[in-house]
Write a protein that holds these residues in place. Structure first.
Motif, short mmCIF file in Angstrom:
data_model
loop_
_atom_site.label_atom_id
_atom_site.label_comp_id
_atom_site.label_asym_id
_atom_site.label_seq_id
_atom_site.Cartn_x
_atom_site.Cartn_y
_atom_site.Cartn_z
N SER A 62 0.63 -0.97 -0.02
CA SER A 62 0.07 -0.42 -0.18
C SER A 62 0.41 1.38 0.07
N VAL A 63 2.05 1.37 1.08
CA VAL A 63 2.56 2.68 0.90
C VAL A 63 3.57 2.31 -0.31
N PHE A 64 3.76 1.45 -0.94
CA PHE A 64 4.74 1.83 -2.18
C PHE A 64 3.68 1.95 -3.43
N LEU A 65 2.81 1.81 -3.45
CA LEU A 65 1.83 1.53 -4.75
C LEU A 65 0.91 3.25 -4.40
N SER A 66 1.07 3.90 -3.21
CA SER A 66 0.24 5.49 -2.85
C SER A 66 1.57 5.98 -3.38
N GLN A 67 2.36 6.26 -3.14
CA GLN A 67 3.36 6.71 -3.42
C GLN A 67 2.69 7.90 -4.47
N PRO A 68 3.26 9.41 -4.66
CA PRO A 68 2.32 10.34 -5.36
C PRO A 68 2.91 10.49 -7.00
N ALA A 69 3.81 9.94 -7.07
CA ALA A 69 4.89 9.73 -7.96
C ALA A 69 3.97 8.90 -9.22
N LEU A 70 4.08 7.48 -8.39
CA LEU A 70 3.50 6.76 -8.66
C LEU A 70 1.36 7.12 -9.10
N LEU A 71 1.19 7.53 -8.13
CA LEU A 71 -0.33 7.40 -8.43
C LEU A 71 -0.88 8.65 -9.80
N ASN A 72 0.35 9.85 -9.42
CA ASN A 72 0.14 10.61 -11.16
C ASN A 72 0.47 9.93 -12.28
N LYS A 73 1.08 8.36 -12.28
CA LYS A 73 1.03 7.91 -13.51
C LYS A 73 0.26 7.30 -13.74
N PHE A 74 -0.42 6.25 -12.60
CA PHE A 74 -1.54 5.67 -12.32
C PHE A 74 -3.28 6.30 -13.17
N ASN A 75 -3.10 7.88 -12.87
CA ASN A 75 -4.22 8.84 -13.12
C ASN A 75 -4.31 8.39 -14.41
N LEU A 76 -2.61 8.58 -14.97
CA LEU A 76 -3.63 8.78 -16.43
C LEU A 76 -4.09 7.89 -17.22
N TYR A 77 -3.82 6.26 -16.48
CA TYR A 77 -4.53 5.00 -17.00
C TYR A 77 -5.58 5.06 -16.68
N LYS A 78 -5.97 5.20 -15.24
CA LYS A 78 -6.47 5.06 -14.31
C LYS A 78 -7.94 4.55 -15.00
N GLY A 79 -9.15 4.73 -16.07
CA GLY A 79 -9.85 3.80 -16.28
C GLY A 79 -9.73 2.54 -16.65
N ARG A 80 -8.51 2.80 -17.27
CA ARG A 80 -7.89 1.06 -18.48
C ARG A 80 -7.18 -0.12 -17.32
N ILE A 81 -7.42 0.72 -15.45
CA ILE A 81 -5.98 0.32 -14.99
C ILE A 81 -7.41 -0.19 -14.00
N GLU A 82 -8.85 0.15 -13.34
CA GLU A 82 -10.06 -0.19 -13.49
C GLU A 82 -10.36 -1.48 -13.38
N LYS A 83 -10.38 -1.40 -15.04
CA LYS A 83 -10.91 -2.67 -16.01
C LYS A 83 -10.04 -3.52 -16.35
N VAL A 84 -9.04 -3.47 -15.53
CA VAL A 84 -7.66 -4.43 -15.95
C VAL A 84 -8.03 -5.63 -14.28
N ILE A 85 -7.89 -4.28 -13.28
CA ILE A 85 -8.58 -4.93 -11.96
C ILE A 85 -9.68 -5.52 -11.58
N GLY A 86 -11.14 -4.44 -11.94
CA GLY A 86 -12.00 -5.41 -12.40
C GLY A 86 -11.80 -6.32 -12.57
N THR A 87 -11.65 -6.98 -13.92
CA THR A 87 -11.77 -8.51 -14.58
C THR A 87 -10.47 -9.10 -13.71
N LEU A 88 -9.31 -8.99 -13.10
CA LEU A 88 -9.16 -9.83 -11.93
C LEU A 88 -9.65 -10.46 -11.40
N LEU A 89 -10.26 -9.24 -10.45
CA LEU A 89 -11.22 -9.85 -9.55
C LEU A 89 -12.58 -10.31 -9.68
#
Length: 217
Positions: free
Chosen positions: A177-204
């Motif tokens: 959690s600490v690693f993934l919630s670093q500001p630098a990573l979150l900024n990159k995640f937000n750029l592809y948030k929609g795609r990441i949500e679909k990937v994680i949703g599919t995995l779940l």
């Protein structure tokens, strides 16, 4: 102190085995990892940490029924095992579908607003329920307490084993959690948030279907 050490000497190999297994169990990819990842990058570091806490405390449910000998009953009871299995599968599929469907332009543009949508208690419950209703974890504890832990192992030591497993999960998932919630990573995640949500949703959803297909043997 010397007396305590001498009394534990016959169990040193068992303690080391449990500790090693606990680490591998914690770091193995699964629904717990995906759920903590989801809450950490889509909501907040606090959400991820509380989910990690929920996972680690749910471990004690498995420890309790394993020590009581109920793991054998659960694994051999088609009804009990099926209830746990389908509840866990339904929960994962439900959360996965919500995650898959949640992507929208407004959410991508306002990540800070979304961060307030998951309370600490809700994050804790997500982690707790995900682990508590995982039949694969039931099978794991059945194997651990019947094949690794000697039936003659003192009760206090079996409880200590539970603490080792719980702490291993808490430390690992908190680190994730600490690693993934670093500001630098979150900024990159937000750029592809929609795609990441679909990937994680599919995995779940995939993990949910996998849980539904699990057997007690």
């Amino acid at each position: 102190m010397d007396t305590i050490i001498m009394s534990l000497t016959p169990y040193f190999a068992e303690i080391i085995s449990v500790a090693v297994i606990a680490v591998f169990m914690a770091v193995s990819p699964g629904a717990d990892f995906i759920m903590v990842t989801r809450n950490s990058i889509f909501y907040s570091r606090a959400a991820g940490l509380y989910s990690a806490l929920g996972v680690s405390l749910a471990i004690w449910i498995h420890v309790a029924y394993s020590i009581a000998g109920l793991a054998v009953i659960i694994s051999n009871s088609i009804v009990l095992f099926s209830v746990i299995k389908y509840l866990g599968a339904a929960y994962l599929i439900y959360i996965g579908w919500k995650t898959f469907r949640s992507s929208s332009k407004s959410e991508i543009e306002q990540p800070q607003k979304e961060n307030k949508q998951l309370s600490n208690w809700s994050a804790f419950k997500v982690g707790f329920i995900t682990n508590a209703l995982n039949p694969k974890t039931t099978i794991f504890f059945l194997s651990l307490f019947t094949q690794v832990v000697n039936p003659q192992t003192p009760l206090f030591l079996q409880i200590f084993y539970g603490a080792i497993i719980s702490c291993a999960h808490l430390l690992w998932f908190s680190s994730v959690s600490v690693f993934l919630s670093q500001p630098a990573l979150l900024n990159k995640f937000n750029l592809y948030k929609g795609r990441i949500e679909k990937v994680i949703g599919t995995l779940l959803i995939g993990f949910g279907l996998k849980v539904a297909a699990a057997t007690s043997s």
